[in-house]
Design a protein around this motif. Structure first.
Motif, PDB file in Angstrom:
ATOM      1  N   UNK A   5      -3.009  12.265  -3.173  1.00 39.67           N
ATOM      2  CA  UNK A   5      -4.374  11.762  -2.815  1.00 39.67           C
ATOM      3  C   UNK A   5      -4.414  10.153  -2.555  1.00 39.67           C
ATOM      4  N   UNK A   6      -4.895   9.905  -1.255  1.00 39.25           N
ATOM      5  CA  UNK A   6      -4.666   8.615  -0.714  1.00 39.25           C
ATOM      6  C   UNK A   6      -5.164   7.475  -1.466  1.00 39.25           C
ATOM      7  N   UNK A   7      -6.307   7.594  -2.113  1.00 42.20           N
ATOM      8  CA  UNK A   7      -6.882   6.543  -3.114  1.00 42.20           C
ATOM      9  C   UNK A   7      -6.001   6.362  -4.347  1.00 42.20           C
ATOM     10  N   UNK A   8      -5.454   7.578  -4.873  1.00 43.31           N
ATOM     11  CA  UNK A   8      -4.794   7.368  -5.882  1.00 43.31           C
ATOM     12  C   UNK A   8      -3.523   6.718  -5.727  1.00 43.31           C
ATOM     13  N   UNK A   9      -2.971   6.958  -4.415  1.00 39.43           N
ATOM     14  CA  UNK A   9      -1.652   6.451  -4.040  1.00 39.43           C
ATOM     15  C   UNK A   9      -1.798   4.857  -3.888  1.00 39.43           C
ATOM     16  N   UNK A  10      -3.105   4.349  -3.199  1.00 41.25           N
ATOM     17  CA  UNK A  10      -3.305   3.066  -2.891  1.00 41.25           C
ATOM     18  C   UNK A  10      -3.062   2.335  -4.371  1.00 41.25           C
ATOM     19  N   UNK A  11      -4.146   3.125  -5.488  1.00 44.73           N
ATOM     20  CA  UNK A  11      -4.176   2.391  -6.606  1.00 44.73           C
ATOM     21  C   UNK A  11      -2.936   2.265  -7.276  1.00 44.73           C
ATOM     22  N   UNK A  12      -1.813   3.236  -7.377  1.00 50.33           N
ATOM     23  CA  UNK A  12      -0.757   3.483  -7.919  1.00 50.33           C
ATOM     24  C   UNK A  12       0.481   2.309  -7.190  1.00 50.33           C
TER      25      UNK A  12
END
Lengths: 162, 740
Positions: B626-633
């Motif tokens: 999940x790109x948004x999740x990846x960015x967040x992490x």
């Protein structure tokens, strides 16, 4: 005054060019040339003897004559070779005592001719004879210079090798 | 022809006035002619200088002076009597003088010195006369020695020659000096002339160069003006072509004779020919008949001056039929006559599709509103009916047949009411009766029911957080939502499997909330329903919440299930998150705002506390699809002072591990797209480097049901959603750098 000057000058000239030197007979014995500076002192060469030294023919014009002339005579090279003459200079003396000094390098060449006939005729004193040193004036500009013209002595009676 | 070309060329190369060209040419002719003449003259001069330089010898050779003196000397000698052959010597000297005089007569006449001709002739004549007289004297006495009187006569004869001789010699010397002076003057003149020539040449060259430079400047100014204009024109053309070629439309320009005059790139593609093969061609020769028939009537109409616009379905070169909008725009020339028609063909297939979808959505919304309104009214009606039935039933004797009829009617009304509740839930307008509950109890009560409802093939397991916060929610609706999700899970596991229902306390911080739409940060109770079923692909996942969207066979599902759950969660102030992977099962998590017990209440600030930089740049590989999740992490990892490397699937992560040697920790989602999941990834990484640390994350509540089985040794799981502080703490523990 002018005559006196000439006379004086004449005396000086006569002293310089050695009028006292031995001379060939001009009329009685036929044309001849005295050669000095050889091994055996002076030597008188008759026309016949000179003819035996060699023979050459030269066709050329000169500033003293009109038109192309045919000169017959012996070359300086033949003359020197056959007489065994040596030295650095040759003093050529005319019948009236006039003398020029010719370098041996100029004299002992095929281009210097001691001529005794012009257009097949023997030359008298009044024809610049009996012997006239000439060069092939037409063949090369070098010979048309005043130096070579001064070497072209006529009525020559004597060569002193020094 | 050749001349014309040459003169044109000349006019181009030398755009000067003809007179100027002629002047320059003349100057150069003079400049070239002059040195030529000078060279000729110099040769003459050189000869003359040469003759004069050693001139004495020649003059000496030709001078009679010496011969004359020799005669005088011979005469004196004879007179002095010191020579025995005096006469012979005199004769010889006279003869040689004679020969000299002959030479002078023939040669010196040609000497060219006019001013000495007279004295020369006088001297020669005097010598001649003297010799003639001398010859006469000598002839009178041949052979004999000369007498003193004769010698005296001869001396006076030759003495008379002296004055003209002296005059001649003097004139000769004067002439010589004059000649030398003349030569010197000419040499000086020549030097001056040469200098002047150089000056003139330099000036002329300067002038010419100046004229050339001036003209060149004019020429280059003109050229650059022309060049600029051409460049501007070319730029404008290029721009127009660029625009025309990149418009999402096909553009054709047809002249009044129906010949193509312009096509853009799209038209070239459509007509499958390059521009040079299209321009000037008749329209019907460039395209297939059906296309021509589709365009021709409109073009003809536009030729009459009318703007034509219509929509059509056309076959495109890729054999697909597209929905297009065709516009024929007449171009008016001088006098209002139509010169040609610009045809724009725009593919509106996509637009048409979007418009259709929009209309459907609008219809659904309208249906929802309608349904909601009807359901409310219907509920009221049902209330009236039920009330009346209750009244009626109260009047009937218990156990009587009539009473039973009334009771059945009441039951039916209640079923009807529950149906309207479902309709209201879909329209987010259902009446919720929220109570403060702890979800664990409700789920525990449901377990037995679910077990029966899902059948023997599905194993039901619950994993409940013992310290679960309470939440305010309509318990009936929560029950209904869980049941709905369980039913979906059962349908996803036709051959059986495992259903896990789990609960957890979740603190959603700003960063995490930002990865979802419509999610407010805060404390939530998370209720997850996970199955080991077939999962969903991304396309299905996107549409999962759409009302009436279903993957089930017709008649098997209403398509209202997930949308009802979503509507309920939203109405309750919460959120729903779906995680799924084809073949990897599905987890749906309902977030309901939670109310922590006072004892477990942590300071609220820890939700968004300032980041503590614990890391020292250690490399952490973050894998999350999940790109948004990846960015967040990745952002969290970076804020903590570590260096994040990111990958969206297992293969990309392996490639990174291959190329980067010093990765300290792998932080990965367990479920990853592709063949390698998080657990596989860590196993493979450890096969290469056994000391590499691993931290897993997942939205799944029961890792036992996950593909790949149990976590590898030493690895820990961070449940989604996680907070920054939590991630920091876990990473710190694993890397031993946690100091907080």
């Amino acid at each position: 005054m002018r005559a006196l000057c000439l006379w004086f000058a004449g005396l000086v000239l006569a002293g310089q060019i050695g009028f006292l030197a031995p001379r060939p007979s001009l009329a009685e014995d036929g044309p001849s040339i005295v050669v000095s500076g050889l091994g055996g002192g002076e030597r008188l060469l008759t026309l016949d003897q000179i003819k035996t030294l060699g023979s050459a023919e030269l066709r050329t014009s000169t500033v003293w004559t009109e038109g192309v002339q045919v000169f017959t005579g012996v070359t300086g090279a033949q003359f020197v070779e056959n007489l065994g003459a040596g030295g650095r200079t040759v003093h050529a003396v005319a019948a009236n005592g006039y003398t020029v000094v010719i370098p041996a390098a100029v004299f002992a060449t095929e281009t210097l001719l001691i001529s005794y006939a012009r257009n097949g005729q023997m030359m008298t004193l009044r024809d610049k004879g009996p012997f006239w040193v000439v060069f092939p004036f037409d063949a090369n500009a070098k010979f048309r210079s005043d130096t070579y013209r001064s070497y072209a002595i006529w009525s020559v009676t004597r060569f002193d090798f020094q | 022809m050749v001349l014309a070309t040459a003169s044109r060329l000349f006019a181009i190369v030398l755009p000067y006035r003809r007179t100027a060209v002629a002047t320059v040419a003349l100057i150069y002719a003079l400049l070239l002619g002059l040195p030529l003449a000078m060279v000729m003259d110099a040769r003459t001069l050189q000869r003359e200088i040469h003759e004069l330089a050693s001139g004495d010898d020649r003059w000496m050779v030709n001078r009679a002076e010496f011969e004359y003196q020799a005669v005088l000397l011979a005469l004196y000698r004879a007179a002095a009597g010191d020579r025995k052959d005096g006469r012979a010597e005199v004769q010889a000297a006279i003869d040689i003088l004679y020969s000299r005089n002959e030479t002078l007569k023939s040669v010196r006449n040609n000497g060219g010195y006019a001013n000495i001709q007279d004295s020369h002739r006088a001297a020669v004549g005097a010598i001649d006369a003297a010799i003639e007289a001398a010859d006469a004297i000598l002839a009178r006495a041949p052979g004999a020695e000369l007498s003193s009187s004769q010698l005296g006569d001869l001396l006076s004869l030759f003495g008379a020659v002296e004055p003209p001789m002296a005059d001649f010699l003097r004139d000769e010397r004067t002439a010589l000096a004059e000649a030398r002076d003349a030569v010197n003057v000419r040499a000086i003149d020549m030097t001056t002339l040469l200098f002047g020539y150089i000056v003139v040449l330099a000036l002329a060259s300067l002038g010419l160069i100046g004229a050339l430079a001036w003209n060149n400047r004019k020429l280059s100014a003109t050229t650059s003006r022309m060049g600029l204009t051409t460049a501007a024109l070319r730029n404008s053309e290029t721009l127009q072509k660029l625009i025309a070629d990149n418009l999402p439309a096909t553009i054709l320009y047809t002249d009044s004779a129906l010949r193509l005059r312009f096509v853009n790139r799209s038209a070239q593609t459509w007509l499958a020919r390059a521009t040079p093969f299209l321009l000037g061609q008749r329209l019907n020769e460039t395209m297939e008949d059906d296309l021509f028939q589709a365009l021709h009537p409109g073009i003809q109409a536009a030729m009459g001056g009318a703007l034509m616009r219509h929509e059509k379905r056309l076959k495109f070169p890729d054999a697909t039929t597209r929905h297009v909008e065709i516009e024929h725009i007449p171009l008016l020339g001088n006098g209002g006559k139509v010169d040609g028609v610009v045809t724009l063909i725009e593919d509106i297939t996509k637009r048409a599709q979007i418009e259709m979808t929009m209309r459907q959505h609008q219809r659904l919304e309208a249906v929802g509103q309608l349904t909601g309104g009807i359901a409310h009214d219907f509920n009221n009606l049902l209330g009236v009916i039920l009330g009346n039935i209750d009244l009626l039933a109260g009047r009937l004797p218990p156990g009587s047949g009539d009473r039973k009829l009334a009771e059945r009617a009441a039951e039916a009304v209640k079923r009807g009411a529950s149906l309207t509740d479902r309709l209201l839930a879909f329209s987010r307008q259902q009446t919720l009766k929220p109570e403060r509950i702890v979800a664990n109890r409700l789920i525990g009560d449901m377990a037995e029911l679910l077990h029966r409802a899902l059948g023997e093939t599905v194993r039901v397991e619950t994993r409940l957080e013992p310290e679960l916060w309470s939440c305010t929610v309509d318990p009936g609706q929560l029950e209904s939502a869980i049941l709905n999700l369980a039913m979906n899970s059962r349908d996803a596991m036709p051959l059986g499997g495992q259903l896990t229902i789990a609960t957890a306390n979740a603190v959603v911080d700003k960063a995490w909330a930002a990865t979802q739409s419509e999610f407010t940060p805060g404390r939530y109770v998370a209720i997850g329903v996970a199955d080991s079923g077939e999962g969903m692909d991304a396309e299905t996942l996107k549409r999962a919440f759409e009302p009436f969207f279903t993957t089930k066979e017709v008649g098997k599902g209403s398509g209202l299930g997930l949308s009802m759950v979503f509507g309920f969660a939203k109405q309750s102030g919460g959120h729903v998150v779906i995680e799924s992977q084809p073949g990897g099962g599905t987890t749906v998590t309902i977030y309901i705002p939670g109310v922590p017990d006072v004892a477990s209440l942590a300071p609220r600030a820890d939700i968004d506390n300032p980041t503590h930089r614990a890391g020292r740049g250690e490399k952490i590989l973050v894998i999350e699809d999940n790109e948004a999740m990846l960015e967040f992490s990745a952002a969290v990892v970076e804020q903590l002072g570590y260096t994040p490397l990111t990958a969206v699937d297992g293969q990309a992560a392996l490639d990174l591990l291959e190329s980067t040697s010093d990765i300290s920790l792998i932080f990965t989602d367990i479920i990853l797209p592709g063949e390698i999941n998080g657990i596989d990834l860590v196993r493979r990484a450890r096969a290469r480097r056994s000391d590499i640390k691993a931290l897993f994350t997942s939205g799944y509540f029961d890792i036992g049901t996950l593909p790949g089985g149990a976590l590898p040794g030493g690895a820990t799981l961070l449940k989604k959603p996680f907070r920054k502080v939590e991630l920091e703490r876990r990473i710190g523990e694993l890397l031993g750098s946690h100091t907080a």
